[in-house]
Every structure is written in C-alpha cells, then in structure tokens.
Scaffold this motif. Structure first.
Motif, mmCIF file in Angstrom:
data_model
loop_
_atom_site.group_PDB
_atom_site.id
_atom_site.type_symbol
_atom_site.label_atom_id
_atom_site.label_comp_id
_atom_site.label_asym_id
_atom_site.label_seq_id
_atom_site.Cartn_x
_atom_site.Cartn_y
_atom_site.Cartn_z
ATOM 1 N N THR A 111 0.831 -1.200 0.000
ATOM 2 C CA THR A 111 0.000 0.000 0.000
ATOM 3 C C THR A 111 0.869 1.255 0.000
ATOM 4 O O THR A 111 2.008 1.246 0.479
ATOM 5 N N LYS A 112 0.298 2.345 -0.514
ATOM 6 C CA LYS A 112 1.017 3.618 -0.529
ATOM 7 C C LYS A 112 1.334 4.071 0.891
ATOM 8 O O LYS A 112 2.414 4.581 1.179
ATOM 9 N N GLY A 113 0.368 3.908 1.806
ATOM 10 C CA GLY A 113 0.592 4.283 3.194
ATOM 11 C C GLY A 113 1.258 3.175 3.978
ATOM 12 O O GLY A 113 1.243 2.006 3.568
ATOM 13 N N LYS A 114 1.839 3.515 5.117
ATOM 14 C CA LYS A 114 2.468 2.523 5.979
ATOM 15 C C LYS A 114 1.394 1.680 6.661
ATOM 16 O O LYS A 114 0.215 1.989 6.625
ATOM 17 N N TYR A 115 1.849 0.613 7.308
ATOM 18 C CA TYR A 115 0.939 -0.263 8.051
ATOM 19 C C TYR A 115 0.077 0.559 9.006
ATOM 20 O O TYR A 115 0.580 1.346 9.802
ATOM 21 N N GLY A 116 -1.243 0.375 8.897
ATOM 22 C CA GLY A 116 -2.161 1.041 9.799
ATOM 23 C C GLY A 116 -2.579 2.434 9.384
ATOM 24 O O GLY A 116 -3.461 3.021 10.022
ATOM 25 N N GLN A 117 -1.973 2.987 8.331
ATOM 26 C CA GLN A 117 -2.376 4.329 7.896
ATOM 27 C C GLN A 117 -3.815 4.282 7.413
ATOM 28 O O GLN A 117 -4.193 3.453 6.599
ATOM 29 N N GLN A 118 -4.635 5.195 7.925
ATOM 30 C CA GLN A 118 -6.078 5.132 7.747
ATOM 31 C C GLN A 118 -6.512 5.534 6.339
ATOM 32 O O GLN A 118 -5.789 6.197 5.602
ATOM 33 N N GLY A 119 -7.744 5.094 5.993
ATOM 34 C CA GLY A 119 -8.336 5.481 4.724
ATOM 35 C C GLY A 119 -8.172 4.430 3.645
ATOM 36 O O GLY A 119 -7.672 3.326 3.882
ATOM 37 N N LEU A 120 -8.619 4.767 2.448
ATOM 38 C CA LEU A 120 -8.508 3.887 1.290
ATOM 39 C C LEU A 120 -7.083 3.943 0.767
ATOM 40 O O LEU A 120 -6.601 4.998 0.352
ATOM 41 N N GLN A 121 -6.399 2.805 0.795
ATOM 42 C CA GLN A 121 -4.993 2.754 0.410
ATOM 43 C C GLN A 121 -4.834 2.144 -0.982
ATOM 44 O O GLN A 121 -5.288 1.029 -1.229
ATOM 45 N N ASP B 174 5.948 -0.015 -6.736
ATOM 46 C CA ASP B 174 7.373 0.014 -6.374
ATOM 47 C C ASP B 174 7.650 -0.891 -5.176
ATOM 48 O O ASP B 174 8.633 -1.642 -5.165
ATOM 49 N N LYS B 175 6.786 -0.828 -4.143
ATOM 50 C CA LYS B 175 6.968 -1.705 -2.989
ATOM 51 C C LYS B 175 6.822 -3.166 -3.390
ATOM 52 O O LYS B 175 7.542 -4.043 -2.894
ATOM 53 N N ALA B 176 5.874 -3.458 -4.284
ATOM 54 C CA ALA B 176 5.662 -4.835 -4.717
ATOM 55 C C ALA B 176 6.882 -5.372 -5.445
ATOM 56 O O ALA B 176 7.318 -6.509 -5.211
ATOM 57 N N ILE B 177 7.456 -4.560 -6.318
ATOM 58 C CA ILE B 177 8.650 -4.991 -7.056
ATOM 59 C C ILE B 177 9.825 -5.183 -6.102
ATOM 60 O O ILE B 177 10.624 -6.118 -6.243
ATOM 61 N N ASP B 178 9.919 -4.313 -5.106
ATOM 62 C CA ASP B 178 11.012 -4.417 -4.124
ATOM 63 C C ASP B 178 10.729 -5.463 -3.045
ATOM 64 O O ASP B 178 11.566 -5.680 -2.172
ATOM 65 N N GLU B 179 9.547 -6.075 -3.083
ATOM 66 C CA GLU B 179 9.148 -7.116 -2.124
ATOM 67 C C GLU B 179 9.139 -6.585 -0.692
ATOM 68 O O GLU B 179 9.648 -7.203 0.238
ATOM 69 N N ARG B 180 8.496 -5.414 -0.509
ATOM 70 C CA ARG B 180 8.397 -4.783 0.807
ATOM 71 C C ARG B 180 6.928 -4.648 1.193
ATOM 72 O O ARG B 180 6.357 -3.564 1.128
ATOM 73 N N PRO B 181 6.284 -5.742 1.615
ATOM 74 C CA PRO B 181 4.868 -5.647 1.943
ATOM 75 C C PRO B 181 4.619 -4.862 3.226
ATOM 76 O O PRO B 181 5.378 -4.959 4.191
ATOM 77 N N ASP B 182 3.535 -4.098 3.228
ATOM 78 C CA ASP B 182 3.107 -3.412 4.447
ATOM 79 C C ASP B 182 2.255 -4.341 5.300
ATOM 80 O O ASP B 182 2.218 -4.207 6.523
#
Length: 506
Positions: A224-234, A239-247
């Motif tokens: 997600t664009k926001g960090k873990y727990g960041q509120q709202g529609l994410q 870029d995170k998916a390609i870098d394998e950095r799941p939130d």
C-alpha cells in the motif's frame, strides 16, 4: 470515450503477457485472442466439441454435478463418491473495496467477492468444467491459472475474460494434491497482489482420512502507498511490490480475519486438518501454530508426508496440508514464524480450543517466586542518557525525553508507542497513561507487576523498574504524554520524586 471491447482487452493483455514473458508474438498474433474470445462466447457444449474424441467419449458418460465451493475458513465436505464426475465450477471475478485492517480499506480484485477465493474440492480423475464470469463493473480483464491443471497456462489463455463476459473451459484432475489457483493476466504480480488467489483440493481416489475439523487458511501480502495502519482507502504501490516490501502480511485477506469472533474453533481430543495456501506474489511462509506440533504435514500439498513438524515452509504459489490433535484447551496462535510479519504486519490467527484441562500434558504456571541470586541487580540498569541541565521549556524537555525513550523504552513499547499485542501495552492514545500522569512516573521508577487494562485490552506481565534519575523520568513521561496521540502534560523532577513515594498498583 468509447468503452473498450473484449477484443481490445484481449489484445492488450496478450501483448503485456508476451512482454513480461520476454518473447515476441508469433506471426499470427491474433490467434490466441480470437480463440479466447470464441471460448468466452461459447456454451459448455461448444467447448466440449473442441476437445479430443477420447475426452468427448469419457465426458459423455460422466454424471454432471455442480461443485460445492466455500469461502474461507470453511472447507467443502469430503467427496462421498467412488467414481469420477464432470464437476461444474462457477466462478466470478469482482473488484471491490473491503477492509484490510481497522480503518484501512483497499481496492481488492477477487474471486467470489472475498480474499482468498472460494475453496474447490474435487476427486482425482474428475473432469472440471470452469465457468469464469467477470462482473460487468470490473475495470480489468481477468482469468484463472489452476496449478492443478495440465495444459498451457493452467487454463489462463482459455479463461481470459473481459468485463461482462463468461469463459468456459475444462481440464482433467489427473493428480491428487492441494493446489493454488490465481489470476494470470498481465501484470500477473499485480493481479495476485490484489487478492486473486485460492485453493483447489484434488482428493485421491481413496479419499482422505477422516478428521473432526477442517479449515481453509491462505496467506497473502499487500503493498500500500501508506504505511501499516495508515487510515483510509490505500492504493496499490507497484514500487513496494517490485522491491518485495509488503506493508501487510495476513491470513484470509485482512488483519484479524481469524481472531475474536472469527477465530477457528475445536474441542479437546479433536483432530484438526488445516489446508494452508500461500497466495503471496513474493514471500515464502513459515507456517506455525504456537503451542502445537503438526502430527503430519503433506508438504507442498503433495503425496509425501512428514511427521512431528514444528514449522513448515510454504512457497509462494504453494500449499500444505497439516494435521494435529488438540490435547489441551486454550488459544493457539497461527503465525508466519517470520515473526515480525505476525506481530507487526498481521499474519496472526487464533484456534480456540475448549474442553477439560489435562495437567499431565500441560500444567500452566504452578508457582511464581522472586529470583534474586547474590549480587544480582534489583532493577534493570538500562542505558542512561548523560546528565543534562533541567530543560528550560516543554520543547526542550520533549526532545530530551525522546532520547531517553529511544534508548530505554522503544524495544518493548515500539518506536511508534503502539506496543506489541498480548505482550507489551500501547503507550499511544493510552487511557491508562492519560488517566494518571504521576502513576506513570511511579511505574517507571518502581516497576509494576500484575494485570492492567489499556484501551480495553488486558495485559498481565512485569514492568521492571528502570534505572533513571528523576529528571530523566520526568523527561520521558513528558515526551510520551505529548506524543503518539496522547492528550499532553508535563512533569518536573519534583513531581517524580513525590510520585516515587507511592508504589503503583494495577
């Protein structure tokens, strides 16, 4: 703008698929899309006529039944027939906004309106007729790749389906096992990362041994664009998916999907079978049930069985079947033992077991006594901040308190003050902390043992006294009061000296 046609979707997806595969199209580049379009508009009878003569003959003599498919964590009933059948599996792809975590929504792409997709159960030797419908409100074409299918793309080409269309194709379940299915429209990783995966069980002809409870659990990771727990529609973050950095790394599509009222259940003495899949586009799962040992594991969902297993690896796009008997009541925690994923990203569920205690197997705590060998310190001698002058204002005190917090408190209560569920209470937006500032100072100075309730959750552990002077305690409590969503406040060294005289109570 004109709405894209099914043909446009198919040509676009084919080009993207070829691009991602790193190969050039054949000279007749529209052959595959044309075939897919013909398949999408054909009836199940027309699909059968494209099969080989032997398949037509075999299928013509098979009884036709509708598959029983279930949403996780439920499992379809065991197969109760001793002959093959033509099993019709009706699937629908739907794009919809759903809960990912409390206060966090996500635009999921789904099979059947939930993540993971519905579980399918068939018998070795069955012919599976798949009818894949893509909801008219979808913005993307979708398809399905069955790892249980023997054929090009596992059915991906044959099932390519534009919004508002239905595609039909068949495959024979040749080999028993527990298999993943997923969407394979380019970009494949994005469709999987948005939740398009599920499990199909091909039971062996002889069936599976009877157990008391069966559950369907599937792990996935979200970016997600926001960090873990960041509120709202994410929105999805490529870029995170390609870098394998799941939130988020979660079971069954969301944080807490297998906790509270949604916890799995069993009774003492029952045998439990878990069908566990890993729909993750990137991460391997280290699946573990805290407090249990798997009596048997069919690792990678195949035929080979291993026994007495603590943790089993499940590759991305793979599955495993675990079985164990529950002997003692209590809450058993399902985790990915890449443990920060469990406690910080959501890969945690509960199996709640009820029944009579069995102290010969597990006694619970029998005694708790103080252990202070000769020469042992009476308190934790944590890293101390250097002696500094008394802060001149609130801003300076908060800055000094942050340095003390980072050195002494962040390891347990976390840098964001949210603590660790079931272990260390949160300091963020803490009703317990905000209710009595001087009590907080006394706890830092004197320690506290026993059960407390913070924000509606109970914690029963030990907070040791921390070796800090009065000014340092005043600074760190003031920092916390003015951080993490708390209501503010300020303590002086004199306040702390007074507070220390009263031992805190839970």
């Amino acid at each position: 703008m004109n709405k894209p046609t099914a043909k446009t979707f198919q040509l676009t997806a084919l080009a993207l698929t070829l691009l991602f595969a790193g190969c050039a199209p054949k000279s007749q580049s529209d052959a595959a899309p044309a075939k897919a379009q013909a398949t999408a508009s054909a009836s199940s009878t027309a699909t059968t006529t494209t099969s080989s003569e032997s398949t037509i003959t075999d299928d013509a003599n098979l009884p036709v039944i509708d598959a029983v498919i279930t949403h996780a964590p439920q499992v379809p009933p065991p197969i109760d027939r001793n002959h093959p059948a033509k099993v019709v599996v009706k699937m629908e792809t739907v794009e919809k906004v759903m809960r990912l975590a409390d206060g966090v929504d996500y635009q999921f792409w789904t099979f059947g309106g939930q993540v993971p997709g519905q579980m399918i159960r068939v018998r070795e030797g069955d012919t599976i007729e798949v009818q894949l419908s893509n909801h008219p409100t979808s913005k993307m074409p979708h398809n399905v790749d069955f790892h249980a299918a023997t054929g090009p793309g596992g059915g991906a080409e044959a099932s390519f389906t534009a919004p508002g269309h239905t595609s039909t194709f068949s495959f024979k379940a040749l080999q028993p096992g527990l298999y993943v299915y997923h969407c394979a429209v380019a970009p494949v990783g994005m469709h999987i990362a948005n939740g398009m995966y599920g499990l199909i069980l091909v039971e062996p002809k002889e069936g599976l041994p009877k157990v008391d409870k069966e559950y369907y659990v599937m792990q996935g990771d979200f970016y997600t664009k926001g960090k873990y727990g960041q509120q709202g529609l994410q929105p999805f973050d490529m870029d995170k998916a390609i870098d394998e950095r799941p939130d988020y790394v979660v079971f069954n599509g969301s944080v807490g999907s297998l906790t509270g009222e949604n916890a799995l259940t069993a009774k003492v003495g029952e045998n439990v079978r878990l069908f566990v899949g890993n729909g993750s586009p990137n991460k391997v799962s280290s699946f573990h049930v805290i407090g249990e040992i798997f009596d048997k594991v069919k690792f990678e969902g195949g035929k080979a069985v291993n026994e007495n297993i603590q943790t089993t690896l499940i590759p991305a796009g793979g599955a495993a079947i675990t079985e164990f008997k529950v002997d003692v009541p209590g809450n058993y925690v399902l985790v990915d033992h890449s443990i920060f994923r469990a406690f910080n990203k959501g890969a945690l569920g509960i199996l709640k077991v009820e029944g009579e205690e069995n102290p010969s197997i597990y006694s619970h705590k029998q005694k708790d006594t103080v252990y202070l060998p000769e020469g042992a310190p009476q308190a934790i001698d944590n890293a101390k901040a250097p002696e500094t002058k008394t802060p001149t204002d609130l801003k300076e005190q908060v800055a000094a308190g942050k340095a003390t917090y980072d050195a002494n408190c962040a390891a347990c209560h976390q840098p964001d003050g949210k603590g660790v569920p079931n272990a260390f209470p949160p300091l963020a937006s803490s009703d317990f902390l905000n209710a009595n500032h001087k009590r907080a100072a006394s706890i830092v100075a004197n320690g506290l043992s026993g059960k407390i309730t913070v924000n509606g959750s109970s914690y029963d552990s030990v907070m040791p006294s921390v070796s800090l002077n009065d000014q340092q305690i005043a600074n760190v409590v003031t920092y916390v009061l003015n951080s993490f969503g708390n209501k503010g406040g300020q303590l002086t060294a004199e306040d702390v000296a007074e507070a220390k005289k009263t031992k805190p109570t839970p």
